[in-house]
Design a protein around this motif. Sequence first.
Motif, PDB file in Angstrom:
ATOM      1  N   SER A 113     -44.103  -2.935 -49.294  1.00  0.00           N
ATOM      2  CA  SER A 113     -45.106  -3.594 -48.448  1.00  0.00           C
ATOM      3  C   SER A 113     -44.688  -3.657 -46.987  1.00  0.00           C
ATOM      4  O   SER A 113     -45.534  -3.693 -46.093  1.00  0.00           O
ATOM      5  CB  SER A 113     -45.377  -5.011 -48.969  1.00  0.00           C
ATOM      6  N   ASP A 114     -43.389  -3.669 -46.711  1.00  0.00           N
ATOM      7  CA  ASP A 114     -42.959  -3.815 -45.323  1.00  0.00           C
ATOM      8  C   ASP A 114     -41.808  -2.895 -44.907  1.00  0.00           C
ATOM      9  O   ASP A 114     -41.430  -2.859 -43.739  1.00  0.00           O
ATOM     10  CB  ASP A 114     -42.559  -5.266 -45.036  1.00  0.00           C
ATOM     11  N   SER A 155     -47.700   3.715 -50.524  1.00  0.00           N
ATOM     12  CA  SER A 155     -46.400   3.188 -50.134  1.00  0.00           C
ATOM     13  C   SER A 155     -45.630   2.607 -51.318  1.00  0.00           C
ATOM     14  O   SER A 155     -46.211   1.997 -52.217  1.00  0.00           O
ATOM     15  CB  SER A 155     -46.594   2.098 -49.080  1.00  0.00           C
ATOM     16  N   THR A 161     -53.723   4.154 -45.735  1.00  0.00           N
ATOM     17  CA  THR A 161     -53.004   4.002 -46.997  1.00  0.00           C
ATOM     18  C   THR A 161     -53.978   4.178 -48.154  1.00  0.00           C
ATOM     19  O   THR A 161     -55.186   3.996 -48.011  1.00  0.00           O
ATOM     20  CB  THR A 161     -52.315   2.631 -47.106  1.00  0.00           C
ATOM     21  N   ASN A 218     -42.522  -0.265 -41.960  1.00  0.00           N
ATOM     22  CA  ASN A 218     -43.130  -0.752 -40.718  1.00  0.00           C
ATOM     23  C   ASN A 218     -42.663   0.005 -39.482  1.00  0.00           C
ATOM     24  O   ASN A 218     -43.466   0.436 -38.648  1.00  0.00           O
ATOM     25  CB  ASN A 218     -42.838  -2.242 -40.530  1.00  0.00           C
ATOM     26  N   VAL A 259     -49.482  -1.058 -47.171  1.00  0.00           N
ATOM     27  CA  VAL A 259     -48.384  -1.523 -46.338  1.00  0.00           C
ATOM     28  C   VAL A 259     -48.854  -2.776 -45.606  1.00  0.00           C
ATOM     29  O   VAL A 259     -49.975  -3.249 -45.806  1.00  0.00           O
ATOM     30  CB  VAL A 259     -47.962  -0.444 -45.316  1.00  0.00           C
TER      31      VAL A 259
END
Length: 354
Positions: free
Chosen positions: A105-106, A102, A124, A109, A129
């Motif tokens: 990190s968010d 990714s 991942t 979502n 993530v």
Amino acid sequence: MRKFKFMTLVLSMMLLLAMLAACNSEEEASGSKDAEDVEVVFIPKMTGNAFFESGNDGAQEMAEEHGFKVKYDGAPEGTVANQVQIINSAINSGADAIAISSVTSDGLNQALKKARDAGIEVVTWDSDVDPDHRSLYINQGTPEILGKMLVDMAAEQMDDPQAEQQVAWFYSSPTVPDQNSWVDYATTYIEENYPSWEIVTKQFGEGNEQKSLQIAESILQTYPDIDAIICPDSTALPAMAQAAQSNNLTAEDVIITGFASPNSMRQYLENGTIQNHGLWDVKTQGALAVYVASHLAQGNELKVGDTLDVPGIGEVKVEPNTIQGYDYEAEDSGIIVLPERIVFTKENTNDYNF
């Protein structure tokens, strides 16, 4: 009598149909699939990068050996929008699992929730993530392991690492989760062990080769007395070495180290531009990521504390998310850490090909 026989026949057929329906229902409930019916979409941060291409090599070899399918799907630019589009494409095509490195990190979502709601397993690798939105993270090393490794590779090249040193960080992005977690720990490690070091700048190349080369040149021009430049990024490190070479600088003039594949850095080790750099076997990481994704997509469970014997790799264990510093804990969400990392030097770089 004939009516009785007819009714018996009808009841028998109804019973048989009910049993078949029950069997089919149980099979659907178990979600079991054969490997040959499984497709894993293997998503890099970006295509055209030696690190991610090597990961795909390992993924494809594992898939060919064990009969499932891997679709390598990425974009030249590592952006949230591109990765969301690729995830949505995987959903629409009916993929069984996603294995993704990714860029955020968010920011994925919502797309990943949509994928999981569609029954797609999410794993991942390389860069994680929010752990609430994936099952397992195939991790190259904890922040403590990799942050310390980055600092140690620089420190061991210094005549006196306890003396004052001007140090720069140069990597892909202020938002990419893996690299920032390493740098955060490395900063704490420097404060505790090398308090005389001064971090003079932190620069970002956004995973773009041309931009990274421009920033590398800028670092050398802006900080002519820089002692060490640490690049935990597979685009930034070769760009930094290329800029140093173009300016006729060697490892005696400035320490350059970080993470990148040996094939991308071998020339700089051999000509003395750098003395070392590190990585893990990304082919193994790619292979492990798709094997685990396929294993889950076939209807198998992997819970925290479980072990899995992976052909060609060995036994791996699912660790809790807390080893990465996460607060989120769940029985079906964890981390598998690769068994080893490598420091490459002129002496051993030709032992590796990825």
